[in-house]
Design a protein around this motif. Structure first.
Motif, short mmCIF file in Angstrom:
data_model
loop_
_atom_site.label_atom_id
_atom_site.label_comp_id
_atom_site.label_asym_id
_atom_site.label_seq_id
_atom_site.Cartn_x
_atom_site.Cartn_y
_atom_site.Cartn_z
N TRP A 114 0.81 -1.22 0.00
CA TRP A 114 0.00 0.00 0.00
C TRP A 114 0.84 1.27 0.00
N MET A 115 2.03 1.21 0.62
CA MET A 115 2.88 2.41 0.59
C MET A 115 3.38 2.69 -0.83
N GLY A 116 3.68 1.61 -1.56
CA GLY A 116 4.10 1.79 -2.96
C GLY A 116 2.97 2.35 -3.82
N LEU A 117 1.80 1.84 -3.56
CA LEU A 117 0.61 2.30 -4.28
C LEU A 117 0.39 3.80 -4.04
N LEU A 118 0.52 4.21 -2.78
CA LEU A 118 0.32 5.62 -2.42
C LEU A 118 1.40 6.50 -3.04
N ALA A 119 2.64 5.98 -3.12
CA ALA A 119 3.75 6.76 -3.69
C ALA A 119 3.49 7.10 -5.16
N ARG A 120 2.88 6.14 -5.88
CA ARG A 120 2.67 6.32 -7.32
C ARG A 120 1.33 6.97 -7.66
N ALA A 121 0.41 7.00 -6.69
CA ALA A 121 -0.96 7.48 -6.97
C ALA A 121 -0.96 8.94 -7.40
N SER A 122 -1.97 9.32 -8.18
CA SER A 122 -2.10 10.74 -8.53
C SER A 122 -2.56 11.48 -7.28
N ALA A 123 -1.96 12.66 -7.04
CA ALA A 123 -2.26 13.43 -5.84
C ALA A 123 -3.75 13.77 -5.77
N ALA A 124 -4.32 14.09 -6.93
CA ALA A 124 -5.74 14.49 -6.96
C ALA A 124 -6.64 13.31 -6.62
N ASP A 125 -6.33 12.13 -7.18
CA ASP A 125 -7.13 10.93 -6.88
C ASP A 125 -7.11 10.63 -5.39
N LEU A 126 -5.91 10.68 -4.83
CA LEU A 126 -5.75 10.36 -3.40
C LEU A 126 -6.55 11.35 -2.55
N ALA A 127 -6.44 12.64 -2.89
CA ALA A 127 -7.16 13.66 -2.12
C ALA A 127 -8.67 13.46 -2.24
N VAL A 139 10.90 2.27 -8.39
CA VAL A 139 12.10 2.61 -7.62
C VAL A 139 11.84 2.25 -6.16
N GLU A 140 12.73 1.45 -5.59
CA GLU A 140 12.59 1.04 -4.19
C GLU A 140 13.69 1.65 -3.35
N MET A 141 13.34 2.00 -2.12
CA MET A 141 14.36 2.51 -1.20
C MET A 141 14.12 1.93 0.20
N GLU A 142 15.20 1.62 0.90
CA GLU A 142 15.11 1.20 2.30
C GLU A 142 14.71 2.40 3.13
N ILE A 143 13.71 2.23 3.99
CA ILE A 143 13.26 3.33 4.85
C ILE A 143 13.67 2.97 6.28
N PRO A 144 14.63 3.73 6.85
CA PRO A 144 15.16 3.36 8.17
C PRO A 144 14.07 3.26 9.23
N GLU A 145 13.10 4.21 9.22
CA GLU A 145 12.09 4.18 10.29
C GLU A 145 11.13 3.00 10.15
N LEU A 146 11.11 2.37 8.97
CA LEU A 146 10.25 1.20 8.77
C LEU A 146 11.03 -0.10 8.94
N GLY A 147 12.30 -0.07 8.54
CA GLY A 147 13.10 -1.29 8.61
C GLY A 147 12.93 -2.18 7.40
N PHE A 148 12.27 -1.69 6.36
CA PHE A 148 12.18 -2.45 5.11
C PHE A 148 12.09 -1.47 3.94
N ALA A 149 12.18 -2.03 2.71
CA ALA A 149 12.18 -1.17 1.52
C ALA A 149 10.76 -1.03 0.99
N ILE A 150 10.45 0.17 0.49
CA ILE A 150 9.15 0.38 -0.18
C ILE A 150 9.40 1.03 -1.55
N GLU A 151 8.39 0.96 -2.39
CA GLU A 151 8.47 1.68 -3.65
C GLU A 151 8.17 3.15 -3.38
N ILE A 152 9.03 4.03 -3.90
CA ILE A 152 8.82 5.46 -3.68
C ILE A 152 8.39 6.15 -4.98
N GLY A 153 8.20 5.37 -6.04
CA GLY A 153 7.74 5.97 -7.28
C GLY A 153 8.13 5.09 -8.46
#
Lengths: 149, 364
Positions: free
Chosen positions: A11-24, B232-246
């Protein structure tokens, strides 16, 4: 990695890629959002993106991308983090809020009304693009040239 | 020596105000929005991201607008902004084998698993001006086919299986970063690739072309060229695992180069590599050719004295912001420097004249 971590990663990856407007929009459609205090106010920064030499070898630095991050705590204590592509502070805070709410009893509601529609929109966009690429698939044939006969 | 000058404030202010007016152009013509530039001049945006070394299409589009379409000026603006960003970390290496490909072609194998996807390409167009674009008109929807479910494998992987092509050394060592430490020579391949991927497209293209014309020729085939998106994945220290950041759209070019073997290596195919931000395939192909030329030492090839083999020449001159900064500074006031040059030339002339007179008198 356990299932809960794997789930959160998705879900964090999904949120990172989501369009800002859709999420809002999806968040705005929810009943009463919880109060949250910033642990780290939204912050814009750069992340150095790495590639691999030859696509499979050792890492090298390809260049940076913009990323905005935010951390907050709900009044009920859950901590949410948002790391999103680009420079939209509202989007980063919204992502952190969803991450925190996914750790509360409202997880089912958030999954159904925020995450699932965002995932569907992304899948539809990706499929449409892959379908257009598929329509450009070429078959090449080599012709026998005179000098080879 | 640099000497400050004073004055001209009013003129500078007025010059900048006029610049803003000229940038806007004829007010009878609608103003361009940043979104229009991002969407409709996307290859210019891609070039600014690649050479600005910062992936952010909105920023690159804004920079192009501010720079009146001067792409090197736009790259300068993006580079300057980049230096203001706190570094949040470094990503895990992107896996281009997992790319969702818009385009994927091979000049070496016609029947590759996954097929040849042409994508939205200028190739096979007739390069005739299309006057229909100058008129109003709807664009017909592009055709859709049956999308592929699985990512398509790298084509060089097939050659790898037979041992016909060199293997890339494996490892996860932290690569050097030229934005943090100054370039040092000799540079390892990771540092060379970082330099080339942000290098000036024209400069890298010219060097690559020189290798094709015979200056350290390395017989490159485009084994594979692919354009598409990767997470693109990055390790996030406060989480302790990697997530996709975009996710990023990238262009990757792998060349397969003929190699007869050397003192140290058996005859096999060797590789050149290009990876660039955005859809920037001329740059990615050029990068792969120059990468291969710079590898002469590690492959035990001869130094033919070609420009593309000269690491220091290539890497020290590829950056268009360093180049234009040094080049363009010579148009700024150098009055004091020039005054001393003037004094020097006058003195030399006086001395030369005096010497001539002495010789004349001696001769008479």
């Amino acid at each position: 990695m356990n299932d809960a971590t794997e789930d959160r990663k998705i879900w964090m990856g999904l949120l990172a890629r989501a369009s800002a407007a859709d999420l809002a929009d999806r968040l705005g459609a929810l009943d009463r959002l919880p109060q949250a205090h910033d642990l780290r106010a939204p912050e814009i920064g750069g992340v150095m993106v790495r590639g691999r030499i030859g696509g499979t070898g050792q890492p090298f630095n390809l260049g940076e991308m913009t990323v905005t991050r935010c951390s907050l705590r709900l009044e009920s204590g859950e901590v949410g983090h948002g790391y999103v592509q680009g420079r939209d502070k509202t989007k980063a805070r919204n992502a952190a809020l969803v991450d925190a709410m996914m750790q509360t009893v409202r997880a089912g509601e958030i999954r159904a009304s925020v995450l699932a529609p965002l995932a569907e929109a992304q899948a539809a966009r990706d499929t449409a693009r892959a379908a257009k690429a598929a329509a450009t698939k070429a078959e090449f044939f080599t012709m026998v040239r005179g000098e080879d006969q | 020596m640099y000497v400050a000058v004073k004055g001209g404030e009013r003129a500078i202010e007025n010059a900048h105000a006029w610049l803003a007016e000229e940038r806007r152009g004829d007010k009878g013509v609608a103003e361009l929005s940043v979104a229009q530039i991002r969407e409709q001049l996307s290859l210019a945006v891609n070039r600014v991201m690649a050479e600005g070394s910062l992936y952010d299409p909105d920023l690159a589009a804004l920079a192009i607008k501010q720079a009146r379409g001067d792409l090197i000026e736009a790259i300068f603006l993006v580079r300057a902004y980049r230096t203001t960003l706190p570094r949040l970390g470094a990503s895990k290496p992107v896996e281009t084998g997992e790319m969702a490909c818009d385009r994927r072609i091979s000049a070496t194998f016609k029947d590759v698993p996954g097929g040849q996807l042409l994508g939205p390409t200028f190739d096979y167009t007739h390069r005739l001006l299309d006057f229909a674009l100058d008129a109003e008109g709807e664009i017909p929807e592009a055709q859709s086919g049956e999308p592929q479910a699985a990512p398509v494998p790298h084509i060089t992987g097939f050659l790898n299986r037979d041992g016909m092509i060199e293997q890339e050394p494996q490892g996860d060592a932290t690569p050097p970063d030229l934005t943090r430490e100054p370039m040092e020579f000799p540079a390892n391949r990771a540092l060379r690739l970082q330099n080339l991927t942000r290098g000036d497209e024209g400069f890298v293209l010219g060097l690559a072309y020189s290798t094709q014309r015979g200056y350290a020729r390395n017989h490159a085939f485009v084994g594979e060229l692919r354009v598409g998106t990767v997470p693109v994945e990055m390790e996030i220290p406060e989480l302790g695992f990697a997530i996709e950041i975009g996710e990023l759209r990238l262009t990757e070019c792998e060349t397969v180069n003929q190699f007869k073997g050397s003192k140290t290596e058996p005859p096999q195919f060797t590789r050149g590599y290009g990876l660039t931000f955005g859809m920037t395939e001329r740059k990615a192909i050029s990068m792969a050719l120059v990468d291969r030329a710079l590898r002469w030492r590690e492959l035990g090839e001869d130094d033919l004295g070609a420009a593309a083999q000269d690491e220091e020449f290539v890497l020290a001159h590829s950056d268009n912001i360093q180049a234009t900064g040094f080049l363009e500074h010579i148009k700024l006031p150098h009055y004091v420097d020039f005054q001393s040059e003037l004094e020097l030339v006058r003195r030399l002339r006086r001395e030369a004249q005096a010497t001539r007179q002495d010789q004349q008198e001696a001769a008479e």
